[in-house]
Scaffold this motif. Sequence first.
Motif, PDB file in Angstrom:
ATOM      1  N   ARG A 111       0.839  -1.204   0.000  1.00  0.00           N
ATOM      2  CA  ARG A 111       0.000   0.000   0.000  1.00  0.00           C
ATOM      3  C   ARG A 111       0.868   1.246   0.000  1.00  0.00           C
ATOM      4  NH1 ARG A 111      -5.691   0.524   3.174  1.00  0.00           N
ATOM      5  NH2 ARG A 111      -6.856  -0.710   1.689  1.00  0.00           N
ATOM      6  N   ARG A 112       1.626   1.457   1.078  1.00  0.00           N
ATOM      7  CA  ARG A 112       2.449   2.663   1.168  1.00  0.00           C
ATOM      8  C   ARG A 112       3.864   2.365   1.642  1.00  0.00           C
ATOM      9  NH1 ARG A 112      -2.268   4.421   3.658  1.00  0.00           N
ATOM     10  NH2 ARG A 112      -1.431   4.362   5.757  1.00  0.00           N
ATOM     11  N   GLY A 113       4.055   1.203   2.255  1.00  0.00           N
ATOM     12  CA  GLY A 113       5.335   0.929   2.890  1.00  0.00           C
ATOM     13  C   GLY A 113       6.330   0.255   1.956  1.00  0.00           C
ATOM     14  N   ASP A 114       7.555   0.085   2.459  1.00  0.00           N
ATOM     15  CA  ASP A 114       8.595  -0.625   1.727  1.00  0.00           C
ATOM     16  C   ASP A 114       8.939  -1.954   2.388  1.00  0.00           C
ATOM     17  OD1 ASP A 114       8.965   1.547  -0.051  1.00  0.00           O
ATOM     18  OD2 ASP A 114      10.270   2.548   1.410  1.00  0.00           O
ATOM     19  N   VAL A 115       8.704  -2.040   3.689  1.00  0.00           N
ATOM     20  CA  VAL A 115       9.236  -3.158   4.464  1.00  0.00           C
ATOM     21  C   VAL A 115       8.131  -4.154   4.814  1.00  0.00           C
ATOM     22  CG1 VAL A 115      10.394  -3.813   6.615  1.00  0.00           C
ATOM     23  CG2 VAL A 115      11.050  -1.712   5.436  1.00  0.00           C
ATOM     24  N   ILE A 116       8.445  -5.440   4.612  1.00  0.00           N
ATOM     25  CA  ILE A 116       7.544  -6.517   5.004  1.00  0.00           C
ATOM     26  C   ILE A 116       8.195  -7.286   6.153  1.00  0.00           C
ATOM     27  CG2 ILE A 116       6.422  -8.661   4.268  1.00  0.00           C
ATOM     28  CD1 ILE A 116       6.525  -7.561   1.393  1.00  0.00           C
ATOM     29  N   GLU A 117       7.442  -7.423   7.228  1.00  0.00           N
ATOM     30  CA  GLU A 117       7.894  -8.234   8.359  1.00  0.00           C
ATOM     31  C   GLU A 117       7.186  -9.576   8.266  1.00  0.00           C
ATOM     32  OE1 GLU A 117       6.869  -6.513  12.115  1.00  0.00           O
ATOM     33  OE2 GLU A 117       7.883  -8.078  13.268  1.00  0.00           O
ATOM     34  N   ILE A 118       7.921 -10.657   8.476  1.00  0.00           N
ATOM     35  CA  ILE A 118       7.305 -11.983   8.386  1.00  0.00           C
ATOM     36  C   ILE A 118       7.487 -12.715   9.709  1.00  0.00           C
ATOM     37  CG2 ILE A 118       7.384 -14.227   7.236  1.00  0.00           C
ATOM     38  CD1 ILE A 118       8.024 -12.755   4.671  1.00  0.00           C
ATOM     39  N   ASP A 119       6.370 -13.192  10.230  1.00  0.00           N
ATOM     40  CA  ASP A 119       6.365 -13.943  11.486  1.00  0.00           C
ATOM     41  C   ASP A 119       5.738 -15.300  11.254  1.00  0.00           C
ATOM     42  OD1 ASP A 119       7.240 -11.675  12.699  1.00  0.00           O
ATOM     43  OD2 ASP A 119       5.350 -11.193  13.705  1.00  0.00           O
ATOM     44  N   CYS A 120       5.925 -16.182  12.230  1.00  0.00           N
ATOM     45  CA  CYS A 120       5.181 -17.427  12.305  1.00  0.00           C
ATOM     46  C   CYS A 120       4.523 -17.431  13.684  1.00  0.00           C
ATOM     47  CB  CYS A 120       6.108 -18.627  12.156  1.00  0.00           C
ATOM     48  SG  CYS A 120       5.304 -20.206  12.503  1.00  0.00           S
ATOM     49  N   ASP A 121       3.192 -17.389  13.719  1.00  0.00           N
ATOM     50  CA  ASP A 121       2.527 -17.331  15.017  1.00  0.00           C
ATOM     51  C   ASP A 121       2.680 -18.628  15.799  1.00  0.00           C
ATOM     52  OD1 ASP A 121       1.094 -14.637  14.879  1.00  0.00           O
ATOM     53  OD2 ASP A 121       0.465 -15.566  13.016  1.00  0.00           O
ATOM     54  N   ALA A 122       2.918 -19.718  15.065  1.00  0.00           N
ATOM     55  CA  ALA A 122       3.075 -21.007  15.739  1.00  0.00           C
ATOM     56  C   ALA A 122       4.455 -21.121  16.410  1.00  0.00           C
ATOM     57  CB  ALA A 122       2.868 -22.150  14.745  1.00  0.00           C
ATOM     58  N   HIS A 123       5.436 -20.359  15.907  1.00  0.00           N
ATOM     59  CA  HIS A 123       6.787 -20.374  16.493  1.00  0.00           C
ATOM     60  C   HIS A 123       7.234 -18.918  16.580  1.00  0.00           C
ATOM     61  CE1 HIS A 123       6.219 -24.237  14.372  1.00  0.00           C
ATOM     62  NE2 HIS A 123       6.737 -24.730  15.484  1.00  0.00           N
ATOM     63  N   ASN A 124       7.045 -18.316  17.747  1.00  0.00           N
ATOM     64  CA  ASN A 124       7.137 -16.861  17.831  1.00  0.00           C
ATOM     65  C   ASN A 124       8.565 -16.333  17.779  1.00  0.00           C
ATOM     66  OD1 ASN A 124       7.590 -17.945  20.420  1.00  0.00           O
ATOM     67  ND2 ASN A 124       6.976 -16.059  21.420  1.00  0.00           N
ATOM     68  N   TRP A 125       9.543 -17.243  17.664  1.00  0.00           N
ATOM     69  CA  TRP A 125      10.919 -16.776  17.513  1.00  0.00           C
ATOM     70  C   TRP A 125      11.317 -16.659  16.037  1.00  0.00           C
ATOM     71  CZ3 TRP A 125       9.454 -21.545  19.451  1.00  0.00           C
ATOM     72  CH2 TRP A 125       9.725 -22.652  18.639  1.00  0.00           C
ATOM     73  N   MET A 126      10.443 -17.088  15.134  1.00  0.00           N
ATOM     74  CA  MET A 126      10.796 -17.024  13.705  1.00  0.00           C
ATOM     75  C   MET A 126      10.567 -15.610  13.175  1.00  0.00           C
ATOM     76  SD  MET A 126       9.221 -20.671  12.416  1.00  0.00           S
ATOM     77  CE  MET A 126       9.591 -20.416  10.673  1.00  0.00           C
ATOM     78  N   SER A 127      11.546 -15.095  12.442  1.00  0.00           N
ATOM     79  CA  SER A 127      11.449 -13.719  11.940  1.00  0.00           C
ATOM     80  C   SER A 127      12.205 -13.594  10.625  1.00  0.00           C
ATOM     81  CB  SER A 127      12.044 -12.763  12.984  1.00  0.00           C
ATOM     82  OG  SER A 127      12.050 -11.441  12.490  1.00  0.00           O
ATOM     83  N   ALA A 128      11.604 -12.875   9.674  1.00  0.00           N
ATOM     84  CA  ALA A 128      12.285 -12.575   8.414  1.00  0.00           C
ATOM     85  C   ALA A 128      11.762 -11.251   7.890  1.00  0.00           C
ATOM     86  CB  ALA A 128      12.050 -13.685   7.387  1.00  0.00           C
ATOM     87  N   TRP A 129      12.503 -10.676   6.960  1.00  0.00           N
ATOM     88  CA  TRP A 129      12.168  -9.361   6.443  1.00  0.00           C
ATOM     89  C   TRP A 129      12.369  -9.321   4.938  1.00  0.00           C
ATOM     90  CZ3 TRP A 129      10.656  -5.811  10.211  1.00  0.00           C
ATOM     91  CH2 TRP A 129      10.931  -6.203  11.532  1.00  0.00           C
ATOM     92  N   ILE A 130      11.451  -8.635   4.267  1.00  0.00           N
ATOM     93  CA  ILE A 130      11.614  -8.397   2.827  1.00  0.00           C
ATOM     94  C   ILE A 130      11.526  -6.894   2.602  1.00  0.00           C
ATOM     95  CG2 ILE A 130      10.716  -8.830   0.511  1.00  0.00           C
ATOM     96  CD1 ILE A 130       9.452 -11.386   1.559  1.00  0.00           C
ATOM     97  N   TYR A 131      12.542  -6.361   1.944  1.00  0.00           N
ATOM     98  CA  TYR A 131      12.531  -4.937   1.594  1.00  0.00           C
ATOM     99  C   TYR A 131      12.092  -4.837   0.140  1.00  0.00           C
ATOM    100  CZ  TYR A 131      14.048  -0.075   1.379  1.00  0.00           C
ATOM    101  OH  TYR A 131      14.083   1.292   1.253  1.00  0.00           O
ATOM    102  N   THR A 132      11.000  -4.122  -0.106  1.00  0.00           N
ATOM    103  CA  THR A 132      10.495  -4.034  -1.477  1.00  0.00           C
ATOM    104  C   THR A 132      10.862  -2.694  -2.100  1.00  0.00           C
ATOM    105  OG1 THR A 132       8.358  -3.112  -0.810  1.00  0.00           O
ATOM    106  CG2 THR A 132       8.538  -5.517  -0.904  1.00  0.00           C
ATOM    107  N   ALA A 133      11.110  -2.724  -3.401  1.00  0.00           N
ATOM    108  CA  ALA A 133      11.521  -1.511  -4.107  1.00  0.00           C
ATOM    109  C   ALA A 133      10.867  -1.482  -5.487  1.00  0.00           C
ATOM    110  CB  ALA A 133      13.047  -1.478  -4.242  1.00  0.00           C
ATOM    111  N   ASP A 134      10.832  -0.271  -6.055  1.00  0.00           N
ATOM    112  CA  ASP A 134      10.277  -0.100  -7.399  1.00  0.00           C
ATOM    113  C   ASP A 134      11.317  -0.406  -8.471  1.00  0.00           C
ATOM    114  OD1 ASP A 134       7.713   0.904  -6.626  1.00  0.00           O
ATOM    115  OD2 ASP A 134       8.694   2.762  -6.045  1.00  0.00           O
TER     116      ASP A 134
END
Lengths: 255, 254
Positions: free
Chosen positions: B176-199
């Motif tokens: 919508r307006r942002g650049d950054v995507i945060e990715i979680d797994c609710d079943a394993h709350n220590w899992m974390s990843a990030w996607i930076y989106t660009a044009d």
Amino acid sequence: MRKIEALFAVAAGLATVSAVDGANAQQPGADPALLEHGKEIYRRECVACHGVEGDGAGPGAYILSQRPRNLQLGVFKLRSTPSGENPTDQDLFEAITRGVEGAAGAMMPSFASLPERDRWALVAVVKDFAFIEDPGKPISVPPRPAHADLALGAQVYDRLQCASCHGADGMGDGPSSLTLKDDQKRRIWATDFTDGRYKGGAAPDEVYTRIFTGLDGSPMPAYGSKATPDELWALTEYVLSFGATSTDKISGDTE
Amino acid sequence: MTINRYLSRRTMLSTGAAALGVAALPRLAVADYTEQPDIAGGVLKGKVMLSGAPPKPEEILISKDHGHCGEGAIVPDPVRVTADGYLADAVVALKDISQGKPWSDPGTVPKIVQARCKFEPYVQVARKGAELTILNEDPLLHNIHAYELIGRARRTMFNIAQPQAGQVDKHVLKMRRGDVIEIDCDAHNWMSAWIYTADHPYVGVADSKGEVSIDRIPPGSYELTAWHPVFGETAGDVAVKAGETSEFSVQFKV
């Protein structure tokens, strides 16, 4: 409340100005009169929880066990559309009409007592806050099978690992239930099915739809592509069976 | 020159909404990007550094599925910094660039894998609107829960269950307006990843030595931003000359 109403008046006034210069001209088919009417209803019925700006931070928000939606984000739990898609107008209308209840307590009251036109006007306001210009396409829910296959439902409950959050006995006490957070990182609980209360209502079609699409904004993910329609129906019956205290409830005649 | 963009965006969001109502909030402007297959351009080669002591990492206890996920505690968002201060996992991007090399260069097709209860990769870049492939290699329930960061709000983009190994889902990264995507797994709350989106494809992730290189850049002066999951965003200016390699350094301050 006087201050809030004054703020709202300012907001509404300037929004009209920007509509004139075209910034708000992106909603084909939107009825400006209905939207304006809806803003009046919203100011009266909704600001206490959802806030003047629709950001879910109204003065009464803090007392709720789950916080009101930030409508500006355009993310809704109760959708008939796939995860990540906008809700349909009908979805929003039904949520406003039915309210949202759940195992963690009643959250949003039912607004069924409002005239139908007022509720549709509120749909217009929600869509305006949420920038919904392209409502999603609803999933298809096949007819409920005449026979509830609870044995298959139990197998699917096991295979899809519903117990991870909802617990083996459906009480919302699975191992992952301890660490669940909502989209604003606030504590949230897995629904306890034994209460027979569900955020989107206990009608079997609704429960099927929640499993299929997930509840965006909550940890509940979409399972639609991970089981066949027959399996999803069996699972729906199995989930409902946790909350059944009478045969009426199993057959879904609770509404 | 550290700019806390999240703060400034939030300020814009709240004051904008208060003053103008929702009608005034900007919609995502779809930036046009024109591909020039023949461009040679110049190269930017940079180092990302961290000054000051890294913060004490937040640890989360592995509370379930020990057979596949292991024992003990995990740092969901690790700060990977070398002894001499070079910082990995920062995304470096040029701003406001509307034409240049094609997106089809390798490394721009986003894919995320869930293996041993971790996301791989931890940080990656993707084109806005690209299709993300999601794979579960673990024989247990993961749910890939993606959020677009808008100001301080997290906007759910999708949340899909993958209860079995080998399951693959695909989802278009519609921002919508942002650049950054945060990715979680609710079943394993220590899992974390990030996607930076660009044009545009002038964006890269710093490696374990804090090094990042961006090539085939049209000559000119640019604003360059660097973003890190823990430290947010900082910015600076760079100049690119045709056929030359220009060096830059970016510093995050703790």
